[in-house]
Design a protein around this motif. Structure first.
Motif, PDB file in Angstrom:
ATOM      1  N   ASP A  22       0.844  -1.298   0.157  1.00 46.96           N
ATOM      2  CA  ASP A  22       0.053   0.033   0.306  1.00 46.96           C
ATOM      3  C   ASP A  22       1.098   1.139  -0.044  1.00 46.96           C
ATOM      4  N   ASP A  23       1.860   1.416   0.295  1.00 49.29           N
ATOM      5  CA  ASP A  23       3.113   2.873   0.318  1.00 49.29           C
ATOM      6  C   ASP A  23       3.467   2.681  -0.805  1.00 49.29           C
ATOM      7  N   ALA A  24       3.580   1.626  -1.720  1.00 52.71           N
ATOM      8  CA  ALA A  24       3.802   1.738  -2.586  1.00 52.71           C
ATOM      9  C   ALA A  24       3.347   1.619  -4.120  1.00 52.71           C
ATOM     10  N   LEU A  25       1.871   1.208  -3.358  1.00 60.58           N
ATOM     11  CA  LEU A  25       0.887   1.684  -4.543  1.00 60.58           C
ATOM     12  C   LEU A  25       0.049   3.248  -4.499  1.00 60.58           C
ATOM     13  N   VAL A  26       0.083   3.895  -2.940  1.00 50.60           N
ATOM     14  CA  VAL A  26      -0.665   4.814  -2.309  1.00 50.60           C
ATOM     15  C   VAL A  26       0.655   6.233  -3.151  1.00 50.60           C
ATOM     16  N   LEU A  27       1.741   6.229  -3.282  1.00 51.41           N
ATOM     17  CA  LEU A  27       2.894   6.861  -3.297  1.00 51.41           C
ATOM     18  C   LEU A  27       2.687   7.230  -5.081  1.00 51.41           C
ATOM     19  N   SER A  28       2.605   5.878  -5.769  1.00 46.44           N
ATOM     20  CA  SER A  28       2.885   5.712  -6.781  1.00 46.44           C
ATOM     21  C   SER A  28       1.878   6.701  -7.633  1.00 46.44           C
ATOM     22  N   HIS A  29       0.430   6.416  -6.985  1.00 49.11           N
ATOM     23  CA  HIS A  29      -0.893   7.319  -7.243  1.00 49.11           C
ATOM     24  C   HIS A  29      -0.784   8.696  -6.880  1.00 49.11           C
ATOM     25  N   ARG A  30      -0.248   9.261  -6.332  1.00 44.56           N
ATOM     26  CA  ARG A  30       0.465  10.083  -5.639  1.00 44.56           C
ATOM     27  C   ARG A  30       0.885  11.184  -6.719  1.00 44.56           C
ATOM     28  N   GLY A 216      -0.678   5.450  15.320  1.00 47.61           N
ATOM     29  CA  GLY A 216      -0.834   3.886  14.699  1.00 47.61           C
ATOM     30  C   GLY A 216      -1.210   4.145  13.693  1.00 47.61           C
ATOM     31  N   ALA A 217      -1.797   5.091  13.215  1.00 50.05           N
ATOM     32  CA  ALA A 217      -2.279   5.785  12.083  1.00 50.05           C
ATOM     33  C   ALA A 217      -2.267   4.851  10.959  1.00 50.05           C
ATOM     34  N   GLY A 218      -1.849   5.181  10.254  1.00 49.01           N
ATOM     35  CA  GLY A 218      -2.024   4.562   8.681  1.00 49.01           C
ATOM     36  C   GLY A 218      -1.885   2.975   8.411  1.00 49.01           C
ATOM     37  N   ARG A 219      -1.113   2.317   8.975  1.00 47.25           N
ATOM     38  CA  ARG A 219      -1.208   0.947   9.395  1.00 47.25           C
ATOM     39  C   ARG A 219      -1.997   0.298  10.457  1.00 47.25           C
ATOM     40  N   GLU A 220      -2.859   1.162  10.869  1.00 50.67           N
ATOM     41  CA  GLU A 220      -4.019   0.590  11.410  1.00 50.67           C
ATOM     42  C   GLU A 220      -4.967   1.071  10.724  1.00 50.67           C
ATOM     43  N   GLY A 221      -4.862   1.574   9.733  1.00 52.06           N
ATOM     44  CA  GLY A 221      -6.321   1.532   8.738  1.00 52.06           C
ATOM     45  C   GLY A 221      -6.876   3.654   8.655  1.00 52.06           C
ATOM     46  N   LEU A 222      -6.239   4.624   9.595  1.00 53.73           N
ATOM     47  CA  LEU A 222      -6.738   4.897  10.006  1.00 53.73           C
ATOM     48  C   LEU A 222      -6.243   6.676   9.023  1.00 53.73           C
ATOM     49  N   HIS A 223      -6.981   6.893   8.566  1.00 54.17           N
ATOM     50  CA  HIS A 223      -5.931   7.833   7.530  1.00 54.17           C
ATOM     51  C   HIS A 223      -6.125   9.309   6.923  1.00 54.17           C
ATOM     52  N   THR A 224      -5.584   9.902   7.008  1.00 54.83           N
ATOM     53  CA  THR A 224      -6.171  11.558   6.641  1.00 54.83           C
ATOM     54  C   THR A 224      -6.990  12.104   5.742  1.00 54.83           C
ATOM     55  N   GLU A 225      -7.992  13.131   5.528  1.00 55.27           N
ATOM     56  CA  GLU A 225      -9.092  13.347   5.150  1.00 55.27           C
ATOM     57  C   GLU A 225      -9.150  13.469   3.441  1.00 55.27           C
ATOM     58  N   SER A 226      -7.474  13.677   3.096  1.00 55.54           N
ATOM     59  CA  SER A 226      -7.605  13.724   1.553  1.00 55.54           C
ATOM     60  C   SER A 226      -7.398  12.304   0.864  1.00 55.54           C
ATOM     61  N   PHE A 227      -7.405  11.104   1.364  1.00 55.60           N
ATOM     62  CA  PHE A 227      -6.866   9.882   0.706  1.00 55.60           C
ATOM     63  C   PHE A 227      -8.157   9.647   0.652  1.00 55.60           C
ATOM     64  N   MET A 230      -8.657  10.567  -3.221  1.00 58.53           N
ATOM     65  CA  MET A 230      -7.719  10.175  -3.608  1.00 58.53           C
ATOM     66  C   MET A 230      -8.079   8.961  -4.821  1.00 58.53           C
ATOM     67  N   LEU A 231      -8.780   8.300  -2.859  1.00 57.30           N
ATOM     68  CA  LEU A 231      -9.248   6.588  -3.357  1.00 57.30           C
ATOM     69  C   LEU A 231     -10.446   6.478  -4.158  1.00 57.30           C
ATOM     70  N   ALA A 232     -11.009   7.832  -4.156  1.00 55.66           N
ATOM     71  CA  ALA A 232     -12.480   7.524  -5.300  1.00 55.66           C
ATOM     72  C   ALA A 232     -11.857   7.669  -6.449  1.00 55.66           C
ATOM     73  N   GLU A 233     -10.965   8.719  -6.798  1.00 53.20           N
ATOM     74  CA  GLU A 233     -10.191   8.792  -8.638  1.00 53.20           C
ATOM     75  C   GLU A 233      -9.780   7.673  -8.366  1.00 53.20           C
ATOM     76  N   MET A 234      -8.783   7.152  -7.905  1.00 53.49           N
ATOM     77  CA  MET A 234      -8.233   5.797  -8.027  1.00 53.49           C
ATOM     78  C   MET A 234      -8.434   4.863  -8.842  1.00 53.49           C
ATOM     79  N   GLN A 235     -10.179   4.677  -7.343  1.00 49.88           N
ATOM     80  CA  GLN A 235     -10.887   2.658  -8.292  1.00 49.88           C
ATOM     81  C   GLN A 235     -12.015   3.501  -8.662  1.00 49.88           C
ATOM     82  N   HIS A 236     -12.594   4.537  -9.034  1.00 49.51           N
ATOM     83  CA  HIS A 236     -13.714   4.802  -9.907  1.00 49.51           C
ATOM     84  C   HIS A 236     -13.890   4.036 -10.955  1.00 49.51           C
TER      85      HIS A 236
END
Lengths: 246, 214
Positions: A22-30, A216-227, A230-236
């Motif tokens: 997920d680190d690699a995928l999300v940064l790749s999309h950004r 613990g955030a991202g690794r626990e599935g807690l993400h920041t607002e803009s994520f 980003m996912l909406a666009e990536m998965q649409h």
């Protein structure tokens, strides 16, 4: 009474594969979001190439955890395990470079260590560490150029490094399934990033490296607002047209 | 260790002769990405292929081309497997492959002495320090603000803290594939594909791609 506990190694490998994938995928999309917007053509090509390397890593890592497409396109925000640093918006070019500097330095140290180990990640890490060396070098050269550049560039680079600083602590938290403790990478990371920023006429930012609410955030599935956006666009596309192919 | 049979060696030649989809002057064998061809039961063949870069999109085209070539050679069933270990290196490109790259206008990669980035340089920055690891003449036509320590060209130290970073032989210049001059400069460390950097020859002024060391 029989207990059907899943083989711990396999389950732990999945945890780590998702996190690193997920680190690699999300940064790749950004980084891909820069296409058509980068300051110069050469830089657009560079960012696209880095994004492509990361996408290749993500495909292999996510395939260790399940079906790569399902994992990338059909998971909800809370199921993603990437650190919050990589999901941070591109901001100005300095923000992107600061994010690259922080992350690629970490990833280079991590892969280098994994490559020397015996975990299921050793093979990929040995290959990817050579690519990430170029990502790290790219970020370093730009950090020096901006930090040691004009007043405007210097100030923007300083601001970017400070803004992203609070997301850097999460990378060094323990992660199940790795044959190393990421905390062990932290001294080298601080020395490397500190050295580069020092040469750029900047300094390591001050302040906490995790927010109280992000523990613990991202690794626990807690993400920041803009994520979510980003996912909406990536998965649409995949969600609107399941099974669509080129 | 199993020695390939004569038939396996023959099929390796067939698969190895497939041109690279991105750089068709090279065959897959010259590129060094074909690892093994094994004959299974009846006429089923398993091929081991390794990607150059982890994200290289050409790997799928390569797989299809190999399948096609082997089918045409009479093999009924072909399975192409992607292997990552040992990691591909530009050192795996054959001498003939390097010669063809140069002829095609791409500066071939130099020998890799260890993993890690190649020392590259940008022009001097404001304080007169270079951003690369190689000293660059600060006075090479670049304006340096008066009063700055222009004379002090301080090469950036190869970060001692980053592991496994033994640069490629720095003394070995990247030569222009067109005129052969050793005087070339970096324009962009990533070019048309991840495996290439964009450079320019200072003698003939032509831009060219350099296959980066990996």
């Amino acid at each position: 009474m029989t207990r059907q506990a899943p083989a711990p190694t396999a389950a732990h490998t999945t945890t780590a594969a998702l996190a690193l994938g997920d680190d690699a995928l999300v940064l790749s999309h950004r980084l891909g979001e820069w296409m058509g917007h980068a300051p110069v053509l050469e830089e657009e090509v560079a960012l696209a190439n880095i994004a492509l390397d990361l996408l290749g890593q993500a495909r292999i890592l996510l395939s260790m955890a399940g079906d790569e497409d399902d994992l990338a396109y059909l998971r909800e925000e809370r199921a993603f395990r990437n650190v919050q640093l990589v999901e941070q918006p591109n901001g100005d070019f300095a923000h992107t470079i600061a994010r690259q500097l922080y992350f690629s330095t970490y990833q280079h140290l991590l892969y280098d260590r994994l490559a020397a180990g015996r975990s299921p990640f050793a093979g990929l890490a040995a290959k990817a560490v050579k690519e990430v060396a170029y990502h790290r070098d790219h970020a370093e050269q730009w950090a020096l150029r901006l930090g040691d550049g004009t007043d405007v560039a210097h100030e923007r680079m300083r601001r970017a490094c400070t803004a992203l600083w609070r997301f850097t602590g999460e990378m060094f938290r323990p992660l199940d399934g790795l044959d190393l403790d990421p905390a062990g990478l932290e001294p080298d990371w601080l020395e490397s990033v500190g050295g580069i920023l020092g040469r750029a006429g900047l300094a390591l930012p001050e302040g906490p490296r995790t927010g109280a609410w992000t523990a613990g955030a991202g690794r626990e599935g807690l993400h920041t607002e803009s994520f979510g956006r980003m996912l909406a666009e990536m998965q649409h596309l995949h969600r609107s047209h399941p099974g669509a192919t080129w | 260790m199993v020695t390939p049979t004569a038939l396996e060696a023959e099929l390796f030649e067939v698969a190895g002769a497939v041109p690279d989809p991105e750089l068709p002057v090279l065959t897959l064998q010259e590129l060094g990405v074909l690892r093994a061809v094994r004959l299974g039961h009846a006429d089923a063949v398993e091929v081991e292929l390794t990607p150059t870069y982890t994200g290289c999109p050409a790997i799928e085209a390569m797989s299809l081309d190999i399948e096609r070539a082997l089918h045409a050679h009479g093999v009924r069933e072909v399975t192409v497997r992607t292997v990552l270990t040992p990691a591909w290196s530009t050192d795996d490109i054959s001498a003939e492959g390097r010669r063809k790259l140069r002829e095609f206008g791409i500066a071939p990669p130099r020998a890799v002495r260890g993993p890690g980035p190649v020392p590259l340089e940008l022009g001097p920055t404001r304080s007169g320090r270079t951003t690369g690891r190689t000293p660059v003449a600060a006075a090479a036509g670049h304006a340096v603000p008066a009063g700055s320590a222009a004379a002090v060209v301080e090469p950036t130290q190869a970060s001692a803290q980053t592991p496994a970073e033994a640069p490629v032989a720095a003394a070995d210049p990247i030569r222009c594939p067109l005129c052969g001059s050793a005087e070339t400069e970096l324009l962009s460390r990533f070019s048309s594909t991840a495996c290439k950097a964009l450079r320019r020859c200072l003698a003939c002024r032509e831009p060219f791609d350099h296959f980066k060391e990996l």
